[in-house]
Motif scaffolding. Sequence first.
Motif, PDB file in Angstrom:
ATOM      1  N   GLU A  92       0.867  -1.171   0.000  1.00 56.27           N
ATOM      2  CA  GLU A  92       0.000   0.000   0.000  1.00 56.27           C
ATOM      3  C   GLU A  92       0.902   1.219   0.000  1.00 56.27           C
ATOM      4  O   GLU A  92       2.031   1.171   0.493  1.00 56.27           O
ATOM      5  N   THR A  93       0.390   2.321  -0.536  1.00 57.27           N
ATOM      6  CA  THR A  93       1.152   3.561  -0.593  1.00 57.27           C
ATOM      7  C   THR A  93       0.356   4.667   0.074  1.00 57.27           C
ATOM      8  O   THR A  93      -0.845   4.797  -0.187  1.00 57.27           O
ATOM      9  N   ILE A  94       1.013   5.414   0.947  1.00 54.90           N
ATOM     10  CA  ILE A  94       0.369   6.607   1.481  1.00 54.90           C
ATOM     11  C   ILE A  94       1.121   7.823   0.945  1.00 54.90           C
ATOM     12  O   ILE A  94       2.333   7.798   0.782  1.00 54.90           O
ATOM     13  N   LYS A  95       0.345   8.839   0.620  1.00 56.89           N
ATOM     14  CA  LYS A  95       0.914  10.088   0.116  1.00 56.89           C
ATOM     15  C   LYS A  95       0.677  11.172   1.152  1.00 56.89           C
ATOM     16  O   LYS A  95      -0.390  11.229   1.767  1.00 56.89           O
ATOM     17  N   PHE A  96       1.675  11.995   1.353  1.00 54.85           N
ATOM     18  CA  PHE A  96       1.550  13.095   2.302  1.00 54.85           C
ATOM     19  C   PHE A  96       2.556  14.175   1.957  1.00 54.85           C
ATOM     20  O   PHE A  96       3.514  13.952   1.227  1.00 54.85           O
ATOM     21  N   ALA A  97       2.315  15.369   2.504  1.00 60.36           N
ATOM     22  CA  ALA A  97       3.258  16.477   2.357  1.00 60.36           C
ATOM     23  C   ALA A  97       4.258  16.404   3.497  1.00 60.36           C
ATOM     24  O   ALA A  97       3.881  16.202   4.649  1.00 60.36           O
ATOM     25  N   ALA A  98       5.532  16.534   3.183  1.00 60.33           N
ATOM     26  CA  ALA A  98       6.586  16.626   4.190  1.00 60.33           C
ATOM     27  C   ALA A  98       6.904  18.106   4.356  1.00 60.33           C
ATOM     28  O   ALA A  98       7.301  18.774   3.404  1.00 60.33           O
ATOM     29  N   ASN A  99       6.692  18.635   5.570  1.00 63.67           N
ATOM     30  CA  ASN A  99       6.758  20.078   5.770  1.00 63.67           C
ATOM     31  C   ASN A  99       7.478  20.398   7.078  1.00 63.67           C
ATOM     32  O   ASN A  99       6.934  20.200   8.157  1.00 63.67           O
ATOM     33  N   LEU A 100       8.705  20.884   6.967  1.00 69.54           N
ATOM     34  CA  LEU A 100       9.474  21.260   8.152  1.00 69.54           C
ATOM     35  C   LEU A 100       8.960  22.568   8.749  1.00 69.54           C
ATOM     36  O   LEU A 100       8.605  23.494   8.023  1.00 69.54           O
ATOM     37  N   LEU A 101       8.946  22.615  10.074  1.00 75.75           N
ATOM     38  CA  LEU A 101       8.655  23.845  10.802  1.00 75.75           C
ATOM     39  C   LEU A 101       9.976  24.374  11.357  1.00 75.75           C
ATOM     40  O   LEU A 101      10.911  23.602  11.572  1.00 75.75           O
ATOM     41  N   PRO A 102      10.078  25.683  11.619  1.00 74.92           N
ATOM     42  CA  PRO A 102      11.366  26.232  12.047  1.00 74.92           C
ATOM     43  C   PRO A 102      11.763  25.784  13.451  1.00 74.92           C
ATOM     44  O   PRO A 102      10.935  25.718  14.363  1.00 74.92           O
ATOM     45  N   ALA A 103      13.042  25.501  13.624  1.00 77.13           N
ATOM     46  CA  ALA A 103      13.607  25.221  14.939  1.00 77.13           C
ATOM     47  C   ALA A 103      13.779  26.545  15.670  1.00 77.13           C
ATOM     48  O   ALA A 103      13.626  27.623  15.073  1.00 77.13           O
ATOM     49  N   LEU A 104      14.102  26.512  16.917  1.00 82.00           N
ATOM     50  CA  LEU A 104      14.307  27.723  17.705  1.00 82.00           C
ATOM     51  C   LEU A 104      15.362  28.612  17.042  1.00 82.00           C
ATOM     52  O   LEU A 104      16.449  28.153  16.705  1.00 82.00           O
ATOM     53  N   GLY A 105      14.993  29.869  16.807  1.00 80.41           N
ATOM     54  CA  GLY A 105      15.898  30.821  16.180  1.00 80.41           C
ATOM     55  C   GLY A 105      15.929  30.730  14.669  1.00 80.41           C
ATOM     56  O   GLY A 105      16.671  31.450  14.013  1.00 80.41           O
ATOM     57  N   ASP A 106      15.105  29.870  14.097  1.00 86.22           N
ATOM     58  CA  ASP A 106      15.097  29.651  12.649  1.00 86.22           C
ATOM     59  C   ASP A 106      13.880  30.328  12.026  1.00 86.22           C
ATOM     60  O   ASP A 106      12.920  30.681  12.709  1.00 86.22           O
ATOM     61  N   VAL A 107      13.952  30.500  10.719  1.00 85.00           N
ATOM     62  CA  VAL A 107      12.864  31.085   9.942  1.00 85.00           C
ATOM     63  C   VAL A 107      12.450  30.087   8.882  1.00 85.00           C
ATOM     64  O   VAL A 107      13.288  29.385   8.317  1.00 85.00           O
ATOM     65  N   ASP A 108      11.158  30.026   8.613  1.00 81.93           N
ATOM     66  CA  ASP A 108      10.642  29.123   7.585  1.00 81.93           C
ATOM     67  C   ASP A 108       9.619  29.877   6.762  1.00 81.93           C
ATOM     68  O   ASP A 108       8.832  30.660   7.312  1.00 81.93           O
ATOM     69  N   ILE A 109       9.654  29.682   5.456  1.00 81.11           N
ATOM     70  CA  ILE A 109       8.637  30.307   4.615  1.00 81.11           C
ATOM     71  C   ILE A 109       7.688  29.227   4.113  1.00 81.11           C
ATOM     72  O   ILE A 109       8.055  28.068   3.956  1.00 81.11           O
ATOM     73  N   GLY A 110       6.449  29.626   3.909  1.00 73.53           N
ATOM     74  CA  GLY A 110       5.464  28.709   3.358  1.00 73.53           C
ATOM     75  C   GLY A 110       4.403  28.307   4.363  1.00 73.53           C
ATOM     76  O   GLY A 110       4.419  28.709   5.523  1.00 73.53           O
ATOM     77  N   GLU A 111       3.493  27.505   3.892  1.00 71.54           N
ATOM     78  CA  GLU A 111       2.364  27.042   4.696  1.00 71.54           C
ATOM     79  C   GLU A 111       2.832  26.094   5.796  1.00 71.54           C
ATOM     80  O   GLU A 111       3.826  25.395   5.636  1.00 71.54           O
ATOM     81  N   LYS A 112       2.066  26.033   6.904  1.00 62.75           N
ATOM     82  CA  LYS A 112       2.388  25.114   7.992  1.00 62.75           C
ATOM     83  C   LYS A 112       1.842  23.710   7.722  1.00 62.75           C
ATOM     84  O   LYS A 112       2.364  22.735   8.245  1.00 62.75           O
ATOM     85  N   THR A 113       0.769  23.621   6.961  1.00 63.54           N
ATOM     86  CA  THR A 113       0.195  22.324   6.604  1.00 63.54           C
ATOM     87  C   THR A 113       0.120  22.213   5.096  1.00 63.54           C
ATOM     88  O   THR A 113       0.104  23.206   4.382  1.00 63.54           O
ATOM     89  N   GLY A 114       0.076  20.993   4.612  1.00 65.54           N
ATOM     90  CA  GLY A 114       0.119  20.776   3.172  1.00 65.54           C
ATOM     91  C   GLY A 114       1.519  21.056   2.661  1.00 65.54           C
ATOM     92  O   GLY A 114       2.492  21.071   3.421  1.00 65.54           O
ATOM     93  N   LEU A 115       1.626  21.281   1.382  1.00 70.53           N
ATOM     94  CA  LEU A 115       2.924  21.614   0.801  1.00 70.53           C
ATOM     95  C   LEU A 115       3.350  23.006   1.259  1.00 70.53           C
ATOM     96  O   LEU A 115       2.518  23.914   1.312  1.00 70.53           O
ATOM     97  N   PRO A 116       4.632  23.190   1.596  1.00 70.82           N
ATOM     98  CA  PRO A 116       5.077  24.507   2.057  1.00 70.82           C
ATOM     99  C   PRO A 116       4.788  25.614   1.039  1.00 70.82           C
ATOM    100  O   PRO A 116       4.336  26.684   1.403  1.00 70.82           O
ATOM    101  N   LEU A 117       5.068  25.336  -0.226  1.00 71.38           N
ATOM    102  CA  LEU A 117       4.839  26.308  -1.296  1.00 71.38           C
ATOM    103  C   LEU A 117       4.055  25.625  -2.414  1.00 71.38           C
ATOM    104  O   LEU A 117       4.626  25.154  -3.401  1.00 71.38           O
ATOM    105  N   PRO A 118       2.723  25.556  -2.273  1.00 68.44           N
ATOM    106  CA  PRO A 118       1.925  24.872  -3.290  1.00 68.44           C
ATOM    107  C   PRO A 118       1.981  25.608  -4.623  1.00 68.44           C
ATOM    108  O   PRO A 118       2.317  26.794  -4.683  1.00 68.44           O
ATOM    109  N   ASP A 119       1.650  24.886  -5.689  1.00 63.77           N
ATOM    110  CA  ASP A 119       1.618  25.485  -7.021  1.00 63.77           C
ATOM    111  C   ASP A 119       0.671  26.681  -7.033  1.00 63.77           C
ATOM    112  O   ASP A 119      -0.369  26.685  -6.372  1.00 63.77           O
ATOM    113  N   ARG A 120       1.041  27.693  -7.781  1.00 62.93           N
ATOM    114  CA  ARG A 120       0.233  28.901  -7.931  1.00 62.93           C
ATOM    115  C   ARG A 120      -0.029  29.121  -9.411  1.00 62.93           C
ATOM    116  O   ARG A 120       0.716  28.653 -10.268  1.00 62.93           O
TER     117      ARG A 120
END
Length: 148
Positions: A92-120
């Motif tokens: 069986e195959t499961i599909k999901f978005a892998a999305n890192l959140l920022p560590a302490l002192g770090d910055v992250d751009i993009g969405e918190k859930t789903g793909l960080p930068l979905p197609d526009r």
Amino acid sequence: NRSSDLGLVLSGSTPTFSGQKGSSEQLSVKATFSDGTIHPNLFQNGKAVFPGLITFAPPQQVTATADGQLTLLDNSDRDVQLVITANSSVSETIKFAANLLPALGDVDIGEKTGLPLPDRTDGNNFRVPVHVNIDGKVLGAVEIGRAV
């Protein structure tokens, strides 16, 4: 062999695996054996109920242990696929978005859930969220630049 006609039902995993690098999640896999026996979760207390029955083919953004522990390593710009195989015959195959959140002192751009930068859509304006992990402290200033 009880597992020759094993059916897998995957649960417990969300469409997004998000967290800081190194975050872990326990996978839940329900199995139905050919004799009708149902095992609601092949992983209990962080261990495989039937060691060696389940194998994983993880994408590069996560690791997977034989005991069903998934660990997040990186973001993905597309949904990733985790292939789970039982007894070398049922997959069986499961599909999901892998999305890192920022560590302490770090910055992250993009969405918190789903793909960080979905197609526009070309030609349309859009917003890109910027997340700073300051652990509840007050942020004094931010400077944003653009690489050319």
